[in-house]
Design a protein around this motif. Structure first.
Motif, short mmCIF file in Angstrom:
data_model
loop_
_atom_site.label_atom_id
_atom_site.label_comp_id
_atom_site.label_asym_id
_atom_site.label_seq_id
_atom_site.Cartn_x
_atom_site.Cartn_y
_atom_site.Cartn_z
N PHE A 18 0.83 -1.20 0.00
CA PHE A 18 0.00 0.00 0.00
C PHE A 18 0.87 1.25 0.00
CE2 PHE A 18 -2.29 3.19 2.67
CZ PHE A 18 -3.25 3.53 1.73
N SER A 21 2.64 1.71 -3.25
CA SER A 21 1.73 2.23 -4.28
C SER A 21 1.55 3.74 -4.12
CB SER A 21 0.36 1.57 -4.17
OG SER A 21 0.48 0.19 -4.32
N VAL A 25 2.17 6.66 -7.45
CA VAL A 25 1.24 7.47 -8.24
C VAL A 25 1.25 8.90 -7.73
CG1 VAL A 25 -0.33 5.64 -8.91
CG2 VAL A 25 -0.65 6.76 -6.72
N ASP C 65 -0.68 2.82 -13.44
CA ASP C 65 -1.53 3.70 -12.65
C ASP C 65 -2.79 2.98 -12.22
OD1 ASP C 65 0.01 5.88 -12.52
OD2 ASP C 65 -1.09 7.10 -13.98
N TYR C 68 -2.09 0.60 -9.36
CA TYR C 68 -1.86 1.32 -8.10
C TYR C 68 -3.16 1.92 -7.58
CZ TYR C 68 3.12 0.92 -9.09
OH TYR C 68 4.36 0.43 -9.35
N TYR C 71 -5.34 -0.70 -6.16
CA TYR C 71 -4.80 -1.24 -4.92
C TYR C 71 -5.05 -0.28 -3.77
CZ TYR C 71 -1.99 -3.84 -1.72
OH TYR C 71 -1.61 -4.57 -0.65
N ILE C 72 -4.70 0.99 -4.00
CA ILE C 72 -4.88 1.99 -2.93
C ILE C 72 -6.35 2.08 -2.54
CG2 ILE C 72 -4.74 4.46 -2.42
CD1 ILE C 72 -2.25 4.52 -4.27
#
Lengths: 264, 269, 254
Positions: A18, A21, A25, C65, C68, C71-72
Motif C-alpha cells: 500500500f 503504491s 502514483v 496507474d 496502483y 490497490y490503494i
C-alpha cells in the motif's frame, strides 16, 4: 507455515505494498484536501434538488428501460440458440462447443463500457449503441450460464428422447429446454436486473438514456438538476433490485453463483 | 418365420478398454418374451442399448426387420429407433412437462423438425395418447406435471410413451428395479399385456430371477459379456443360476412383503 | 391446469408486449441486430485492427496507474468498511442506534453508481486519478460494508456471549474474537474487491478518473483506434492476470 503465520505475512505484505503504491502514483494531496472541501460545498449546493425539465427526464428514464429490455431480449434469443451448440452434452458437432464457449468468454471479458465505446464510435451516439453494447456483453454471460444449465439436464432424459427417434430440434425444444427452463428463466431475470442497472449509466459514454441527460446537466453546472437525476437513478436501481429480489424469493430459486457481477 | 431382431457376433469395447460385450448372437421372434438376467456389470444394459444404437457397437451385426442397425447412420438410425420402444429403470420422463406431452414425445420420431420442435401433434396422435393414458390407468393425470407422479405412475407413463411409437419391438432396462414389489408386478403385467396385444416381442433386463421365470418365455443368461444360457425358464437349473450369478441370486420375494400400516406401503421384512 | 395455462399465456403476452413497446419506443427493429453488428464489426476490422503498440510506454504508465489506483482504493475501502460494517451488523454493533445509520450510509453509497461519483468529483477535484481513487473508495465502501456485515451476521451469537461473559469490553471482543474468526472471509472479499475494481477502473477512467480507461477514451477522441485496441488488449490481459492471481491467493488463504 501455520495458517496464522500465513495471514500475518499476507496482511504485512499488503500494508507494505500500500505504501509503495502511494509513492508510485502522483496523488495530488494538496488537491485532496481542498478538493474535498470543494466537493462538500458542491454537494451542499446541490440541495434542494430542483430545476428539472420533467418531460426530458421521463424520456430518459424510459429510454434507459427500453435499452435494457431490448438489449437483454436480443441476448436471450441469441444465447438460447448458441448455448445449445455450446453445451457439451447436446452440441450437434464436436469442437463447436469449445468454439462457442471461447467466443462467449471473449464477449464477456471485454467490459460493457468498452463495447459501448466501440458501438458509439461505429453507430453514433444514442440508444442503439447502448442496446448493442448490452446485447453483446450479456450474451457473453448468458451463453455460459445457459450452457451450464443445459449440461445439468439429466442424461437419462436425453437418452430417452433419443430412443424415440426424435430429431435434434425436437429433442431440444420438447425435452432439453423445458428441463432447463427454471434455471434459464432465473438467469435471464438476473441478467435483466444487471442490464437495467447498466442502462442508467451507459449514457455517460454517449449510449443514450438517463445517464446522457445527467452528463448534460452536469456539463452546464446545473447542480440541483443533477441531484434530482441522481435521486431518480437511485430510485430506479433501488426499485429494480427490490422487485428482482422479491421475484426470486417468490417464484424462482435464483442463481446461486452471484459473484462476478457488480457494476461501475 | 423370420426373426424380428437378429444379433450376430456383437462386440462392444469402451474407449477405456472395458470389454462389455464379447461376441453375442441370438434371434428374437415376434411372439417371444425374453428376459436377460445376470449380475450388474455383466453387460445387460450395454447390450440393450446396442440394439437401437444408443450405444454404437464396436463390431458384429444387429439386424432389425431386415435393416442393419449397426451400419445405419443419421436419418436411418432415427427411423429404426422410432420403431423400438424402450423403458428405463429411472423412467426418464421430462419432469417439468405435462404427462400427456410426455406420452406424445413418442411421436417425435415421426415428425419433421418444425412440427416436432413446436409440438404440433395431430389430433389423431392426441386422441391416441389420451387413450393410452387411459389404458395404463392414468387418464385423470394427463395435465399434471410428470414429476408430480409416483415412481410406478411415472413408469406407466414411460410405457405409454413407448407404445405411442407404434413399436415393432419393446425393450426394457431393469423396469422394476426402482419400484416396490407390488408396483413391480403391475408394471410387469402391463408390459406383458401390451406387447402381447400388439404381437411384438419384449426384451427385458431383469435382476430378479423369479420375476424373469414368471413372465418370460425365454431366458438369456449373461455373464461377463458372454451368453452362458439361452433357453426356456423351466430348463434353468439351480447350478446354472449359480454360475450366472456366481452365488448371488437375487429374488424379488426372497423376503416377505408386508403392508406397513402407517405409510400404506408394502415393505420387505 | 387450464388456469395455469391461462396464467402462463398472460405472463407471456405481457412480456412480449413489453419487449414490443421497448422496440417501438427506441426505434429498434430486429433486423438492426444484423445491420448494426455488421457495421460495428466492419468498423472494428477496418479501423481497430491490428492493435498498434507504438505508444507502449505511454500505455504502460496508465496501466500501472490503474493497478496502483485500484490497490490503494481497495486497501482504504477495506479499512473504512471494517469500521462501518462492525456497526452495520446487529451482532457486533457497539451501540444500537449506530446500526441503522451504518446500514443507511452503506446502501446509499452502494446504490449510487461509481460513475456518478467520478463525474461529481471531476467537477470539484478535477480530472485525474485522485478523483478516480476517491470514487472507487466511495463505491467500494458501499458494497464491502454490506459484505462484511453479512460475514459478522453469520457468526454465532454464543461465541460473542462467551467472550462478553468474561467481562471483556467491545474492543477486546472485536479484536480477540470477531476479527480473527472472520478473517478468512474478510480477506476473500478484499481480494474479490480488488479484482472487481480493476474491471471497474475502465469506466471510471473513461469518465475522467485516470488510469487505463482514460487512455482508451483519449485514444478514441484522437481517432487513434488502433492504439485503443492495444490498450484494450493490455487491459484484458490485466483483468485475466489479476483474476488468476487473486484466485490463486484465495485458494492459498482459505
Amino acid at each position: 507455515m501455520t495458517s496464522k503465520r500465513i495471514y500475518q505475512w499476507f496482511i504485512g505484505t499488503s500494508i507494505v505494498l500500500f505504501f509503495i503504491s502511494l509513492t508510485q502514483v502522483d496523488l495530488e494531496y494538496a488537491r485532496l484536501t481542498t478538493g474535498f472541501k470543494d466537493f462538500a460545498e458542491m454537494l451542499l449546493k446541490m440541495f434542494p434538488p430542483a430545476n428539472l425539465e420533467w418531460d426530458r427526464v421521463l424520456e430518459g428514464v424510459l429510454e434507459s428501460w427500453h435499452i435494457a429490455v431490448v438489449g437483454t431480449s436480443i441476448a436471450i434469443v441469441i444465447s438460447l440458440f448458441l448455448s445449445l451448440t455450446a453445451a457439451s452434452n447436446v452440441s450437434p458437432m464436436k469442437g463447436l462447443s469449445s468454439i462457442v464457449k471461447g467466443f462467449a468468454a471473449l464477449m464477456r471479458v471485454i467490459p460493457v463500457f468498452i463495447w459501448a465505446l466501440i458501438f458509439v464510435v461505429s453507430l453514433g451516439m444514442g440508444p442503439l449503441a447502448g442496446i448493442m453494447a448490452l446485447a453483446v456483453h450479456s450474451l457473453g454471460m448468458l451463453i455460459k450460464v445457459y450452457a451450464e444449465s443445459i449440461e445439468e439436464v439429466k442424461p437419462g432424459i436425453i437418452e430417452a428422447m433419443r430412443s424415440t427417434g426424435a430429431g435434434w430440434w425436437s429433442m431440444m425444444m420438447r425435452g432439453v429446454i423445458p428441463s432447463a427452463m427454471t434455471s434459464i428463466l432465473s438467469w435471464s431475470l438476473f441478467r435483466l436486473e444487471i442490464d437495467l442497472r447498466y442502462s442508467t449509466i451507459l449514457g455517460m459514454v454517449g449510449a443514450g438514456g438517463i445517464g446522457l441527460i445527467m452528463l448534460g446537466t452536469l456539463r452546464m453546472y446545473n447542480l440541483q438538476a443533477t441531484l434530482s437525476i441522481i435521486l431518480i437513478m437511485f430510485a430506479m436501481i433501488f426499485t429494480v433490485e427490490f422487485i428482482g429480489s422479491r421475484i426470486k424469493a417468490r417464484w424462482l430459486n435464483g442463481p446461486t453463483k452471484r459473484t462476478g457481477v457488480t457494476i461501475g | 418365420m423370420k426373426p424380428i431382431l437378429s444379433v450376430r457376433d456383437l462386440q462392444k469395447v469402451y474407449p477405456d478398454g472395458t470389454k462389455a460385450i464379447k461376441g453375442m448372437s441370438f434371434d428374437i421372434m415376434s411372439d417371444e418374451r425374453v428376459a436377460i438376467i445376470g449380475r450388474s456389470g455383466a453387460g445387460k444394459s450395454t447390450l440393450l442399448r446396442c440394439l437401437n444404437q444408443l450405444i454404437p457397437a464396436t463390431s458384429g451385426e444387429v439386424t432389425f426387420l431386415d435393416q442393419s442397425v449397426t451400419r445405419a447412420s443419421g436419418g436411418a438410425v432415427r427411423r429404426i429407433r422410432r420403431q423400438i420402444g424402450i423403458i428405463f429403470q429411472q423412467f426418464h420422463l421430462v419432469d417439468r412437462v405435462s404427462v400427456i406431452d410426455n406420452v406424445l414425445h413418442g411421436r417425435l420420431g415421426y415428425m419433421n423438425a418444425l412440427q416436432g420442435a413446436f409440438g404440433l401433434y395431430s389430433s389423431v396422435d392426441r386422441k391416441r395418447a389420451e387413450a393410452l393414458l387411459e389404458r395404463v390407468g392414468l387418464g385423470d393425470k394427463a395435465n399434471q406435471r410428470a414429476d408430480a407422479l409416483s415412481g410406478g405412475q411415472q413408469q406407466r407413463v414411460a410405457i405409454a410413451r413407448a407404445c405411442m411409437q407404434n413399436p415393432k419391438l419393446m425393450l426394457a432396462d431393469e423396469p422394476i428395479a426402482s419400484l416396490d414389489p407390488v408396483t413391480a408386478i403391475t408394471i410387469m403385467d402391463m408390459l406383458t399385456q401390451l406387447t402381447t396385444e400388439q404381437n411384438i416381442p419384449l426384451i427385458v433386463n431383469l435382476h430378479q430371477v423369479d420375476v424373469a421365470k414368471t413372465y418370460a418365455t425365454r431366458i438369456i443368461g449373461v455373464r461377463a459379456g458372454e451368453i452362458v444360457y439361452d433357453g426356456t425358464p423351466d430348463d434353468l437349473t439351480e447350478e446354472m443360476l449359480n454360475w450366472i450369478y456366481q452365488g448371488e441370486v437375487t429374488q424379488l420375494h426372497a423376503s416377505k412383503p408386508v403392508l406397513n400400516k402407517e405409510s400404506h406401503k408394502v415393505v420387505l421384512v | 391446469m387450464l388456469q395455469l395455462r391461462w396464467k402462463n399465456m398472460l405472463v407471456i403476452t405481457f412480456l412480449v408486449s413489453m419487449v414490443g413497446w421497448s422496440c417501438v419506443a427506441s426505434e429498434f427493429k430486429p433486423v438492426m441486430v444484423i445491420t448494426s453488428m455488421s457495421d460495428a464489426f466492419a468498423y472494428i476490422w477496418n479501423d481497430f485492427l491490428p492493435p498498434d503498440f507504438v505508444n507502449w510506454q505511454h500505455m504502460l504508465k496508465y496501466l500501472l496507474d490503474t493497478i496502483y489506483m485500484c490497490y490503494i482504493a481497495t486497501f482504504i475501502s477495506v479499512v473504512i468498511s471494517l469500521f462501518i460494517s462492525l456497526c452495520a451488523s446487529q451482532t457486533t454493533t457497539p451501540v444500537k442506534w449506530l446500526y441503522p445509520i451504518a446500514r443507511g450510509i452503506a446502501s446509499v453509497l452502494r446504490t449510487i453508481p461509481s460513475t456518478v461519483w467520478v463525474l461529481l468529483l471531476v467537477v470539484s477535484v478535477g480530472i485525474g486519478l485522485t478523483s478516480g481513487v476517491l470514487a472507487m473508495i466511495l463505491a467500494g465502501v458501499g458494497w464491502l460494508t454490506r459484505a462484511f456485515a453479512e460475514v459478522f451476521d453469520e457468526m454465532k451469537q454464543g461465541q460473542m456471549e462467551a467472550l462478553r461473559a468474561t467481562g471483556a469490553g467491545w474492543v477486546h471482543v472485536v479484536s480477540q474474537g470477531i476479527l480473527p474468526q472472520s478473517l478468512p472471509a474478510i480477506l476473500a472479499w478484499a481480494l474479490y474487491a480488488f479484482d472487481n475494481s480493476i474491471r471497474d477502473s475502465t469506466i471510471i477512467g473513461m469518465v475522467g478518473g485516470g488510469g487505463i480507461g482514460f487512455y482508451l477514451q483519449e485514444s478514441v477522441k484522437l481517432f487513434q483506434f488502433q492504439e485503443m485496441t492495444a490498450g484494450l488488449v493490455a487491459l484484458l490481459a490485466l483483468i485475466i492476470g489479476i483474476e488468476f492471481a487473486t484466485n490463486m491467493l484465495r485458494r492459498k488463504l482459505l
